[in-house]
Design a protein around this motif. Structure first.
Motif, PDB file in Angstrom:
ATOM      1  N   GLU A 194     -25.990 -21.299  -8.313  1.00 12.91           N
ATOM      2  CA  GLU A 194     -24.923 -21.016  -9.277  1.00 12.91           C
ATOM      3  C   GLU A 194     -24.435 -19.577  -9.137  1.00 12.91           C
ATOM      4  OE1 GLU A 194     -24.930 -20.794 -14.030  1.00 12.91           O
ATOM      5  OE2 GLU A 194     -25.540 -22.749 -13.231  1.00 12.91           O
ATOM      6  N   ASP A 195     -25.368 -18.643  -8.978  1.00  7.84           N
ATOM      7  CA  ASP A 195     -24.995 -17.233  -8.789  1.00  7.84           C
ATOM      8  C   ASP A 195     -24.183 -17.059  -7.511  1.00  7.84           C
ATOM      9  OD1 ASP A 195     -26.404 -16.630 -11.082  1.00  7.84           O
ATOM     10  OD2 ASP A 195     -28.128 -15.763 -10.032  1.00  7.84           O
ATOM     11  N   HIS A 196     -24.631 -17.726  -6.447  1.00  7.80           N
ATOM     12  CA  HIS A 196     -23.929 -17.629  -5.158  1.00  7.80           C
ATOM     13  C   HIS A 196     -22.519 -18.208  -5.276  1.00  7.80           C
ATOM     14  CE1 HIS A 196     -25.684 -15.776  -1.755  1.00  7.80           C
ATOM     15  NE2 HIS A 196     -25.581 -16.783  -0.909  1.00  7.80           N
ATOM     16  N   ALA A 197     -22.404 -19.347  -5.942  1.00  7.43           N
ATOM     17  CA  ALA A 197     -21.090 -19.962  -6.134  1.00  7.43           C
ATOM     18  C   ALA A 197     -20.162 -19.008  -6.879  1.00  7.43           C
ATOM     19  CB  ALA A 197     -21.229 -21.279  -6.886  1.00  7.43           C
ATOM     20  N   ALA A 198     -20.692 -18.293  -7.864  1.00 11.36           N
ATOM     21  CA  ALA A 198     -19.885 -17.332  -8.615  1.00 11.36           C
ATOM     22  C   ALA A 198     -19.449 -16.174  -7.721  1.00 11.36           C
ATOM     23  CB  ALA A 198     -20.668 -16.810  -9.822  1.00 11.36           C
ATOM     24  N   ARG A 199     -20.319 -15.734  -6.820  1.00 11.79           N
ATOM     25  CA  ARG A 199     -19.948 -14.665  -5.887  1.00 11.79           C
ATOM     26  C   ARG A 199     -18.770 -15.100  -5.014  1.00 11.79           C
ATOM     27  NH1 ARG A 199     -25.693 -14.167  -5.901  1.00 11.79           N
ATOM     28  NH2 ARG A 199     -26.314 -12.069  -6.476  1.00 11.79           N
ATOM     29  N   TYR A 200     -18.855 -16.301  -4.477  1.00 10.81           N
ATOM     30  CA  TYR A 200     -17.783 -16.795  -3.621  1.00 10.81           C
ATOM     31  C   TYR A 200     -16.509 -17.057  -4.427  1.00 10.81           C
ATOM     32  CZ  TYR A 200     -20.794 -16.944   0.435  1.00 10.81           C
ATOM     33  OH  TYR A 200     -21.597 -16.575   1.476  1.00 10.81           O
ATOM     34  N   ALA A 201     -16.641 -17.487  -5.667  1.00  6.21           N
ATOM     35  CA  ALA A 201     -15.465 -17.698  -6.521  1.00  6.21           C
ATOM     36  C   ALA A 201     -14.743 -16.374  -6.768  1.00  6.21           C
ATOM     37  CB  ALA A 201     -15.868 -18.346  -7.839  1.00  6.21           C
ATOM     38  N   ARG A 202     -15.496 -15.297  -6.969  1.00  8.74           N
ATOM     39  CA  ARG A 202     -14.872 -13.981  -7.152  1.00  8.74           C
ATOM     40  C   ARG A 202     -14.102 -13.573  -5.898  1.00  8.74           C
ATOM     41  NH1 ARG A 202     -19.794 -13.028  -9.889  1.00  8.74           N
ATOM     42  NH2 ARG A 202     -20.726 -11.966  -8.097  1.00  8.74           N
ATOM     43  N   GLY A 203     -14.671 -13.864  -4.729  1.00  5.89           N
ATOM     44  CA  GLY A 203     -13.977 -13.552  -3.476  1.00  5.89           C
ATOM     45  C   GLY A 203     -12.678 -14.341  -3.343  1.00  5.89           C
ATOM     46  N   ARG A 204     -12.718 -15.614  -3.698  1.00  2.00           N
ATOM     47  CA  ARG A 204     -11.501 -16.439  -3.634  1.00  2.00           C
ATOM     48  C   ARG A 204     -10.459 -15.943  -4.635  1.00  2.00           C
ATOM     49  NH1 ARG A 204     -15.405 -20.354  -3.466  1.00  2.00           N
ATOM     50  NH2 ARG A 204     -14.937 -21.032  -5.599  1.00  2.00           N
ATOM     51  N   ALA A 205     -10.904 -15.524  -5.807  1.00  2.00           N
ATOM     52  CA  ALA A 205      -9.963 -15.023  -6.817  1.00  2.00           C
ATOM     53  C   ALA A 205      -9.269 -13.748  -6.333  1.00  2.00           C
ATOM     54  CB  ALA A 205     -10.694 -14.765  -8.137  1.00  2.00           C
ATOM     55  N   GLY A 263      -8.444 -22.340   1.094  1.00  2.00           N
ATOM     56  CA  GLY A 263      -8.307 -22.676   2.512  1.00  2.00           C
ATOM     57  C   GLY A 263      -8.556 -21.481   3.407  1.00  2.00           C
ATOM     58  N   ALA A 264      -7.975 -20.333   3.046  1.00  2.00           N
ATOM     59  CA  ALA A 264      -8.144 -19.126   3.859  1.00  2.00           C
ATOM     60  C   ALA A 264      -9.600 -18.661   3.860  1.00  2.00           C
ATOM     61  CB  ALA A 264      -7.227 -18.019   3.337  1.00  2.00           C
ATOM     62  N   LEU A 313     -14.882 -18.135   6.548  1.00  2.00           N
ATOM     63  CA  LEU A 313     -16.331 -18.384   6.577  1.00  2.00           C
ATOM     64  C   LEU A 313     -16.712 -19.255   7.765  1.00  2.00           C
ATOM     65  CD1 LEU A 313     -17.102 -18.830   2.785  1.00  2.00           C
ATOM     66  CD2 LEU A 313     -17.526 -16.834   4.227  1.00  2.00           C
ATOM     67  N   GLY A 314     -15.868 -20.213   8.102  1.00  2.00           N
ATOM     68  CA  GLY A 314     -16.117 -21.024   9.295  1.00  2.00           C
ATOM     69  C   GLY A 314     -16.076 -20.181  10.557  1.00  2.00           C
ATOM     70  N   LEU A 315     -15.143 -19.241  10.598  1.00  2.00           N
ATOM     71  CA  LEU A 315     -15.048 -18.350  11.754  1.00  2.00           C
ATOM     72  C   LEU A 315     -16.265 -17.426  11.829  1.00  2.00           C
ATOM     73  CD1 LEU A 315     -13.478 -17.454  14.208  1.00  2.00           C
ATOM     74  CD2 LEU A 315     -11.983 -16.098  12.698  1.00  2.00           C
ATOM     75  N   VAL A 316     -16.777 -17.007  10.685  1.00  2.00           N
ATOM     76  CA  VAL A 316     -18.009 -16.200  10.650  1.00  2.00           C
ATOM     77  C   VAL A 316     -19.135 -16.949  11.354  1.00  2.00           C
ATOM     78  CG1 VAL A 316     -19.866 -15.377   9.138  1.00  2.00           C
ATOM     79  CG2 VAL A 316     -17.500 -14.818   8.599  1.00  2.00           C
ATOM     80  N   VAL A 317     -19.328 -18.203  10.986  1.00  2.00           N
ATOM     81  CA  VAL A 317     -20.413 -18.994  11.573  1.00  2.00           C
ATOM     82  C   VAL A 317     -20.209 -19.146  13.074  1.00  2.00           C
ATOM     83  CG1 VAL A 317     -21.536 -21.255  11.584  1.00  2.00           C
ATOM     84  CG2 VAL A 317     -20.927 -20.178   9.411  1.00  2.00           C
ATOM     85  N   GLN A 318     -18.981 -19.457  13.483  1.00  2.00           N
ATOM     86  CA  GLN A 318     -18.689 -19.610  14.921  1.00  2.00           C
ATOM     87  C   GLN A 318     -19.015 -18.320  15.674  1.00  2.00           C
ATOM     88  OE1 GLN A 318     -17.742 -22.336  16.435  1.00  2.00           O
ATOM     89  NE2 GLN A 318     -16.462 -23.546  15.081  1.00  2.00           N
ATOM     90  N   ALA A 319     -18.579 -17.188  15.114  1.00  2.00           N
ATOM     91  CA  ALA A 319     -18.783 -15.907  15.789  1.00  2.00           C
ATOM     92  C   ALA A 319     -20.253 -15.512  15.843  1.00  2.00           C
ATOM     93  CB  ALA A 319     -17.962 -14.818  15.100  1.00  2.00           C
ATOM     94  N   LEU A 320     -21.004 -15.841  14.793  1.00  2.00           N
ATOM     95  CA  LEU A 320     -22.433 -15.511  14.813  1.00  2.00           C
ATOM     96  C   LEU A 320     -23.187 -16.379  15.811  1.00  2.00           C
ATOM     97  CD1 LEU A 320     -23.243 -15.008  11.024  1.00  2.00           C
ATOM     98  CD2 LEU A 320     -22.913 -13.244  12.762  1.00  2.00           C
TER      99      LEU A 320
END
Length: 196
Positions: free
Chosen positions: A120-131, A157-158, A163-170
Motif C-alpha cells: 500500500e505504501d509503495h502504491a502511494a509512492r507511485y501514485a504521487r509520481g503519476r500525479a 501510460g507514460a 518503468l518498463g524501459l527501466v526494467v529493459q535497461a537494467l
C-alpha cells in the motif's frame, strides 16, 4: 553518561548509510539486520534499538530509497512538453547513480508485494509520481504541445512506459544504453504529441 540527541541523530545517519550500502550491494533480498550490522561494524543488538523487526528495517529502507530518489539532481526541463520529457528521463537509469537507485527500486517490488502494508505504501509512492507527471502533462496540453485527454490517464501510460524501459535497461544495458533510452522517450513523446 547519557547520549545527547545529536549523538543519537548521528548514529541514526550512520545506520541509514549502512542500510543504503547493503541495498546498493545486495538489494532488498540481501537486506537483513545481520548484513547491516556487519556493514556498520556493530552488533545486531544495536540495530534492534532502531529496527525491532525486519519489517521495520524494510520500511526504513523504502523511506530512505524514496528520500534519496527525491534528492537526486533533476534535469531542468522548463515547462510543458520539455518538463514531461525531463521528468521521464529522470526516472531512467541514465547515470551510474540512477542505475544503482533503479536496481534498488526494482528489487523492492517483490518485498513490497509480499506485505500488504508495504504494498500500500509503495502504491502511494507511485501514485504521487503519476500525479506529478499528470500536472506536467496538463500544462503541456494547455500550451497545445499535447492533444486533449485525461492527464491522469496519459500520465499512467507514460509512467508505465518509463518503468518498463527501466526494467529493459537494467536487464539488458548493452541493448538499452542511455542514448537509446533517450531516443525511445523522444519517440514515445512524439507519438503522444500526435495522438497516436
Amino acid at each position: 553518561m547519557a547520549r545527547s540527541k545529536g549523538d543519537h541523530e548521528a548514529r541514526r545517519r550512520e545506520v541509514s548509510e549502512a542500510v543504503w550500502r547493503v541495498l546498493a550491494a545486495r538489494g532488498f533480498g540481501g537486506l537483513t539486520l545481520r548484513a547491516v550490522a556487519a556493514e556498520l561494524g556493530a552488533t545486531t543488538g544495536l540495530l534492534t534499538h532502531y529496527f525491532p523487526a525486519k519489517r521495520d528495517l524494510v520500511r526504513h529502507a523504502l523511506d530512505l530509497l524514496e528520500e534519496r530518489t527525491a534528492s537526486r539532481p533533476r534535469r531542468s526541463g522548463g515547462t510543458g512538453l520539455a518538463a514531461v520529457r525531463a521528468a521521464l528521463l529522470d526516472i531512467l537509469p541514465l547515470t551510474p547513480e540512477a542505475t544503482a537507485s533503479n536496481r534498488i527500486w526494482v528489487s523492492s517490488w517483490d518485498t513490497a508485494l509480499a506485505d500488504p502494508g508495504l504494498s500500500e505504501d509503495h502504491a502511494a509512492r507511485y501514485a504521487r509520481g503519476r500525479a506529478r507527471l499528470a500536472a506536467l502533462i496538463a500544462t503541456a496540453q494547455e500550451r497545445g504541445e499535447l492533444p486533449p485527454g485525461d492527464p491522469g490517464r496519459l500520465a499512467a501510460g507514460a509512467h508505465s512506459f518509463a518503468l518498463g524501459l527501466v526494467v529493459q535497461a537494467l536487464l539488458s544495458p548493452t541493448a538499452f544504453p542511455p542514448e537509446r533510452q533517450t531516443e525511445l522517450v523522444d519517440d514515445y513523446l512524439a507519438a503522444l504529441g500526435t495522438g497516436e
